[in-house]
Design an enzyme around this catalytic site. Structure first.
Site, mmCIF file in Angstrom:
data_model
loop_
_atom_site.group_PDB
_atom_site.id
_atom_site.type_symbol
_atom_site.label_atom_id
_atom_site.label_comp_id
_atom_site.label_asym_id
_atom_site.label_seq_id
_atom_site.Cartn_x
_atom_site.Cartn_y
_atom_site.Cartn_z
ATOM 1 N N ASP A 164 49.229 44.467 42.886
ATOM 2 C CA ASP A 164 49.164 44.068 41.484
ATOM 3 C C ASP A 164 48.421 45.168 40.733
ATOM 4 O OD1 ASP A 164 46.520 43.705 42.188
ATOM 5 O OD2 ASP A 164 46.500 41.548 41.882
ATOM 6 N N ARG A 185 47.805 35.993 44.158
ATOM 7 C CA ARG A 185 47.837 36.246 42.712
ATOM 8 C C ARG A 185 49.274 36.553 42.318
ATOM 9 N NH1 ARG A 185 42.973 38.945 44.250
ATOM 10 N NH2 ARG A 185 41.151 37.892 43.393
ATOM 11 N N GLU A 237 45.438 45.383 39.458
ATOM 12 C CA GLU A 237 44.078 45.647 39.920
ATOM 13 C C GLU A 237 44.107 46.415 41.231
ATOM 14 O OE1 GLU A 237 40.271 45.289 38.436
ATOM 15 O OE2 GLU A 237 41.984 44.201 37.651
ATOM 16 N N HIS A 259 56.452 39.784 43.259
ATOM 17 C CA HIS A 259 56.540 39.268 44.620
ATOM 18 C C HIS A 259 56.745 37.761 44.644
ATOM 19 C CE1 HIS A 259 52.311 38.808 43.624
ATOM 20 N NE2 HIS A 259 52.193 40.118 43.576
ATOM 21 N N ASP A 281 45.941 45.679 47.161
ATOM 22 C CA ASP A 281 46.881 44.611 46.810
ATOM 23 C C ASP A 281 47.983 45.077 45.857
ATOM 24 O OD1 ASP A 281 45.599 42.756 48.401
ATOM 25 O OD2 ASP A 281 44.241 42.114 46.808
ATOM 26 N N TYR A 301 50.491 36.594 49.224
ATOM 27 C CA TYR A 301 49.490 37.014 48.232
ATOM 28 C C TYR A 301 49.252 35.922 47.200
ATOM 29 C CZ TYR A 301 46.875 40.171 45.212
ATOM 30 O OH TYR A 301 45.890 40.763 44.461
ATOM 31 N N GLU A 305 41.071 46.537 50.817
ATOM 32 C CA GLU A 305 39.997 46.123 49.920
ATOM 33 C C GLU A 305 38.863 45.350 50.585
ATOM 34 O OE1 GLU A 305 42.007 45.000 45.805
ATOM 35 O OE2 GLU A 305 43.264 44.545 47.517
#
Length: 766
Positions: free
Chosen positions: A86, A287, A88, A330, A84, A285, A11
């Site tokens: 998740d 989030r 999104e 996670h 990532d 990570y 990203e």
């Protein structure tokens, strides 16, 4: 393998650089710079008649990125989608696969929650397909938010004021802040006296506090009079051992809260700095809802603690996630390598890393054990008791890592029931009961999490949208009010009185609703009470979670919500009801004219008199129609004020919605905090203008939407928008200072940058 055989798409450029170092020459790592396509900004872009199918477009700013990725993907033998882990991130991978036309046979989805060599290589050894359930959950959120915003905003334009907007989650968060403000406005502070004593026993001084509040100056004075010749004895001594437990490792929300409390970081700054640490491979990570730690992290923490502090300081713990609707599988946010006690980087990066490192290590350390002592002192002249409390450390445990605890009262002398104690001084201090605290960014995030509103990926954007994108809320200090009080003291048989100014209701960096925010919240609560209901919003989030787990079909969830919502929109649009806010403040004692506060086209204002001779003045920053006093209203009419002449031109001091400022020769100059436009002198004005000229207006920031990496800059050739390393022209005739976040996004998406550079990842909806 040639260098073109493996293409890895991530990203952000920073993440790409870190991963490239681990994979070497057999892999080419490129960045998508966040989402490569999204819904159009200026249309609904959702086919309501055909299953709510979203209509995605590639923004102009991403066309070159897409072309470069397409060319690289066509040449590659295998494409690794490494966005990532998740919803999104999953959606970004899905959009890449769709837009680039990737062949499923040569496409691999890989995920990891830390950017280390082992984690990357392990992910490559264990690829998977794109998880369509996660994609659909993200798509459901995006579509539902678009439907709500697109249908509610025109109602606000018609019923309240043009240019307003509403959002499914942001409007509920706004309600929280508005409700809190009204709770504070209704609060009536109570005056009381807190009486403390300084005592002596066994050659050691210590302090105690009267258990009872004394109401009123006369009662406080009488208490000291009664206590002039009092004798004190120990009525009871109670000792208990207690424990303090370390806090769990950080989740997204607890990191945001702690960074706000200890580092004074806004939520957007915390997430930006955390993302930088993650992309550099320094933390996992950022989030996550999880407080879980991997077995590797538990083992390395154990080794570090036993080597640095000793085996008695280690206590293995695995915390269970308690967050309502937790979705991430996670780990908690932790350092990738426990042995790295410090890092190189910016001051903000070092501070946040240190916060994360200490929290992680402390979570695996032994409890601190304390000896808590409570002594009750009795007087022979009054029935009220003094309480003396002491806490001494028996074993410091995890606090050895912090060393920030001070022993309260230290070690008390050996006291037992019946012992005599000397009183050296009594102090009666006038205090006021405190109103409920306004939300800070951190405490608002905590409340949203408690209610199940939003998720880790959305907290920062919720706060940013309310404070910078819409102007419904300002983040500001509340000055409070000053009250003259009298404090009393008793020592050596004499009572002394001393006047003091007490500050009531002062707060720093709090979220304060503006008039337009309160009007919008009230209107939405009245007309769309279900959407503004906290439990309803939480249930919608739970539906997204169920979609992510494969338990519901995403467009069926949207359909269930949309039909009754759309019917309500239609009826509200034509019900003939409008939001008019008006309140009579009082009468001007000099002219006898009525003073009325209203909300108009340019915001809230006060009006004195009627007809052509009426006077109008805008409300200041933080002032609200429903709480404005007559005294405050009268002061507003004293501005604008001509202070004097400088360079043959008048200097005018006035106040606008963003605070007090000066007008001179067609230019505006902000008046610094602490200076009153009603009392500022000509010399002070000249100094402000001179300083502003020295600092030069070129390249100064007019507006900043930090969470979206968007700034409006006043450059040498006029204002422009800066985003992700690129500069974007602002259309002629546009007032740069009046641009909203949505306006800026529209300009960026509909035009090409005049210059480009290395930019940050931009993830929609976060």
């Amino acid at each position: 393998m040639s260098t073109a055989d493996n293409l890895v798409i991530v990203e952000s450029p920073a993440k790409a650089g870190t991963i490239q170092k681990f994979l070497g020459k057999d892999y080419v790592v490129k960045s998508s710079f966040g989402h490569i396509r999204d819904l159009k900004d200026n249309s609904l872009s959702v086919d309501v008649e055909h299953g709510f199918a979203p209509e995605y477009v590639i923004p102009a700013s991403k066309k070159k990125v897409v072309a470069d990725l397409k060319a690289a993907a066509d040449k590659a033998g295998t494409v690794w989608l490494a966005s990532d882990e998740d919803r999104e991130g999953e959606a970004i991978s899905w959009h890449l696969a769709q837009t680039l036309g990737l062949d499923p046979a040569k496409t691999r989805r890989i995920v990891f929650h830390e950017i280390t060599k082992d984690a990357i290589l392990n992910a490559i050894q264990n690829p998977r397909g794109i998880d369509t359930n996660l994609v659909n959950a993200q798509q459901a959120r995006r579509v539902l938010d678009r439907l709500v915003g697109f249908e509610l905003s025109p109602i606000l334009w018609r019923k309240v004021k043009r240019g307003l907007s509403a959002g499914r989650v942001q409007s509920v968060a706004l309600r929280l802040v508005v409700d809190k403000e009204r709770e504070i406005a209704a609060f009536v502070p109570e005056q009381f006296y807190r009486i403390g004593g300084r005592f002596l026993a066994g050659g050691k001084q210590f302090e105690g506090t009267l258990e009872t509040r004394i109401i009123g100056l006369d009662q406080a004075r009488q208490f000291l009079l009664d206590s002039t010749d009092a004798s004190y004895t120990v009525e009871s001594v109670e000792q208990k051992e207690g424990s303090r437990h370390p806090a769990p490792p950080f989740t997204t929300s607890t990191l945001q809260q702690e960074a706000a409390a200890k580092l004074r970081f806004p939520v957007s700054v915390t997430m930006r700095v955390a993302q930088s640490l993650y992309e550099r491979g320094l933390i996992t990570y950022m989030r996550t809802d999880s407080t879980n730690l991997s077995n590797l992290a538990l083992g390395t923490a154990k080794q570090f603690i036993e080597e640095q502090f000793g085996p008695q300081y280690h206590h293995a713990r695995q915390y269970k996630t308690k967050s309502r609707g937790a979705q991430e599988a996670h780990e908690a946010i932790r350092p990738t390598y426990i042995k790295n006690t410090s890092i190189e980087g910016t001051a903000q990066e070092q501070k946040l890393y240190n916060l994360i490192w200490k929290r992680t290590v402390a979570s695996q350390m032994e409890d601190a054990r304390m000896l808590n002592t409570t002594v009750k002192l009795a007087s022979d002249k009054r029935s009220e008791k003094f309480t003396v409390q002491s806490s001494t450390v028996l074993f410091d445990g995890f606090t050895a890592l912090y060393r920030d605890d001070e022993e309260k009262n230290g070690k008390l002398p050996a006291l037992k029931k019946g012992d005599s104690v000397s009183c050296l001084e009594l102090l009666a201090e006038c205090k006021f009961s405190q109103p409920p605290a306004r939300y800070s960014e951190g405490t608002l995030v905590k409340k949203l999490e408690e209610l199940g509103i939003g998720r880790p990926s959305t907290y920062a954007s919720i706060v940013s949208t309310l404070t910078t994108g819409r102007g419904y809320i300002v983040k500001s200090d509340k000055e409070g009010s000053k009250v003259q009080v009298v404090n009393l003291s008793l020592s050596e048989g004499a009572i002394r009185e001393k006047s003091k100014t007490e500050l009531i209701g002062a707060e720093k960096a709090r979220l304060i609703p503006q008039e337009i925010g309160m009007i919008v919240s009230d209107f939405l609560c009245g007309s769309f009470n279900e959407i503004m209901d906290y439990n309803f919003t939480a249930r919608v989030e739970e539906s997204f979670d169920t979609i992510a787990e494969g338990g519901k079909i995403w467009n069926e969830v949207i359909d269930e919500f949309y039909k009754p919502f759309h019917d309500r929109v239609e009826s509200t649009m034509h019900d003939g009801q409008y939001s008019h806010v008006e309140r009579e403040i009082g009468t001007d004692p000099e002219s006898g004219q009525k003073i009325i506060a209203r909300f108009g086209q340019f915001g809230p204002y006060v009006q004195k008199g009627e007809g052509e001779k009426r006077q109008c003045a805008s409300l200041g920053k933080g002032q609200l129609i429903e709480t404005l006093t007559l005294e405050e209203a009268l002061k507003l009419f004293q501005l604008p004020r001509t202070v004097g002449s400088f360079e043959d031109t008048d200097i005018v001091a006035t106040r606008g919605r963003f605070g007090p400022y000066l007008i001179h020769a067609g230019k505006n100059y902000s008046i610094p905090k602490g200076m009153d436009p009603l009392g500022i002198s000509l010399e002070q004005c000249i100094a402000i203008i001179g300083k502003a000229r020295e600092e030069s207006p070129a390249n100064s920031v007019i507006l900043s939407f930090e969470a979206d990496d968007i700034s409006v800059i006043n450059g040498r050739y006029g204002p422009y928008i800066k985003h992700a390393g690129g500069n974007y022209k602002i259309p002629k005739g546009t007032d740069a200072a009046a641009l909203t976040l949505e306006d800026c996004r529209k300009i960026i998406n509909e035009s090409a940058p005049t210059s480009s550079g290395r930019g940050r990842s931009r993830r929609g909806g976060k």
